[in-house]
Write a protein that holds these residues in place. Structure first.
Motif: not given
Length: 429
Positions: A154-157, A160-162, A187-188
């Motif tokens: 979750d924190d990696v996603a 990456l989003h930010d 993950y998705v």
């Protein structure tokens, strides 16, 4: 992997005899790492892996330790508690490894990540942990930042989003498997939006490092009494978890950074050997599944149910519940009368399930799906395509250990790893 050389050097004048001088194949450059851990959750093996990390912290440039989501109450405070324990034993450890990280430097980079799983889109709002990932990834350094994920993504996603620019600056070694179902939405998001990410998706081979609960030798159930008991404060704390039996399912991510060439997952290392993956399996059901429907283990499964039309404001909101394998998972309204729940599992066999909702007129769905021990194997047009830097457990049958795909690539080094760690425990005694 150790290059073991037996040196029998006898100096008659002094009476000295050197035997078995052992040299490990360490990376030529000290790696930059950031650990994302669900320590403090329901599974105490993160505490065991954290003890291992702290006792080998001289081998890394540690830029962050992030408390990420877990199925439980993982927190930054639990990381800090482990650092406090390490600090008490540090004077003895430093007599042998003066380069061990200072407790204050570790506290300074310990951050709180997201609490609880991300929503349907896979991200939500920045956390102290995700912001720290971005900051570390953007540092000017010719070395990549290796993110070792012991829990959810979750924190990696979120990072990456930010900050999508960090995708080319980070490399991820993820202990997946059960952690995939806890962070399925994140993950998705990653596999859909960053398929060219450099990532090792270790879904199962890590399990070959877990001790054999029926084997009493000093590499397995006897390790605590052989090496840990009486070894200072870290040793006492280690005995609190799983009656001292080493589980340490996240430790292979550390071992990978300690041995061999981390830049090449296809080469052997203490942390395993991996192969390129062309696709991440995804199976979509628009009807009730039956036991004849087979799905690869660790795949993403989408169950869709047609139901009442709701206002567009309900899109993306949790409103249905999947009951499967004695666990409950939330699903969402997708619009146009379509309801969907994502699921991933590492439980093999036929799994009955039900999907229900309190929404008036929603049709209860009952079905079953059969999970096969294969990954990623066959392809379908609903799979996620991934790039040339996505690696996963080796599928060759010769590399299986029992049911564990790729397990032999880690198991073959386990005794050496435990022997090496036993030496460090002895430093504390």
């Amino acid at each position: 992997m150790k290059a073991t050389t037996i040196l029998m050097l006898a100096a008659v004048q002094t009476g000295w005899v050197w035997s078995e001088a052992v040299a490990r194949t360490k990376p030529t450059v000290k790696p930059r790492i950031l650990i994302s851990t669900d320590i403090g959750g329901t599974d105490p093996d993160d505490n065991q892996s954290m003890a291992h990390f702290l006792m080998y912290s001289d081998e890394f440039d540690t830029e962050g330790i992030v408390s990420s989501p877990s199925y439980g109450t993982g927190s930054k405070e639990e990381i800090l508690r482990m650092i406090d324990i390490y600090e008490q034993d540090l004077p003895r450890l430093r007599l042998h490894a003066p380069g061990l990280a200072s407790p204050d430097s570790l506290r300074a980079v310990t951050k709180q990540g997201r609490r609880g799983a991300a929503p349907l889109c896979g991200y939500q709002t920045a956390t102290e942990g995700s912001d720290w990932i971005v900051r570390c990834a953007r540092r000017r350094d010719v070395r990549p930042l290796y993110i070792l994920v012991w829990g959810g993504l979750d924190d990696v996603a979120q990072a990456l989003h930010d900050a999508p620019d960090i995708a080319t600056k980070i490399r991820i070694y993820w202990i997946g498997g059960p952690n995939k179902k806890w962070s399925v939405n994140s993950y998705v998001y990653i596999v859909e939006n960053f398929p060219d990410l450099w990532i090792i998706e270790n879904n199962v081979s890590y399990r070959a490092f877990i001790s054999d609960g029926k084997n009493p030798d000093h590499y397995n159930c006897g390790f605590y009494n052989y090496a840990v008991n009486g070894a200072g404060n870290l040793g006492r704390d280690f005995g609190r978890y799983l009656e001292g039996r080493p589980k340490m399912g996240d430790t292979p991510s550390l071992l990978y950074m300690m041995d061999g060439d981390p830049a090449n997952p296809e080469k052997e290392s203490w942390g395993g050997r991996f192969e390129r993956c062309t696709h991440s399996p995804r199976t979509v059901f628009h009807r009730a599944a039956t036991p004849q429907d087979t799905v690869q283990n660790y795949a993403i499964i989408e169950f869709h149910v047609s139901g009442p039309q709701l206002a567009d404001s309900m899109i993306g909101r949790p409103c249905i519940t999947l009951d499967i394998a004695k666990q409950r998972w939330s699903g969402y309204y997708m619009g146009d009368g379509d309801y969907m729940v994502r699921y991933s599992t590492y439980t093999l066999g036929t799994l009955p399930y039900t999907i229900t909702s309190e929404i008036k007129g929603f049709p209860k769905q009952q079905g079953a799906v059969t999970i096969k021990n294969e990954w990623p194997e066959r392809k379908s047009n609903t799979d996620y395509a991934v790039g040339a830097q996505w690696y996963t457990d080796i599928a060759a049958p010769a590399m299986f250990h029992s049911y564990i795909q790729g397990g032999k690539t880690i198991l073959k080094w386990r005794d050496e790893v435990m022997d090496d760690w036993a030496k460090r425990w002895n430093w504390i005694k």
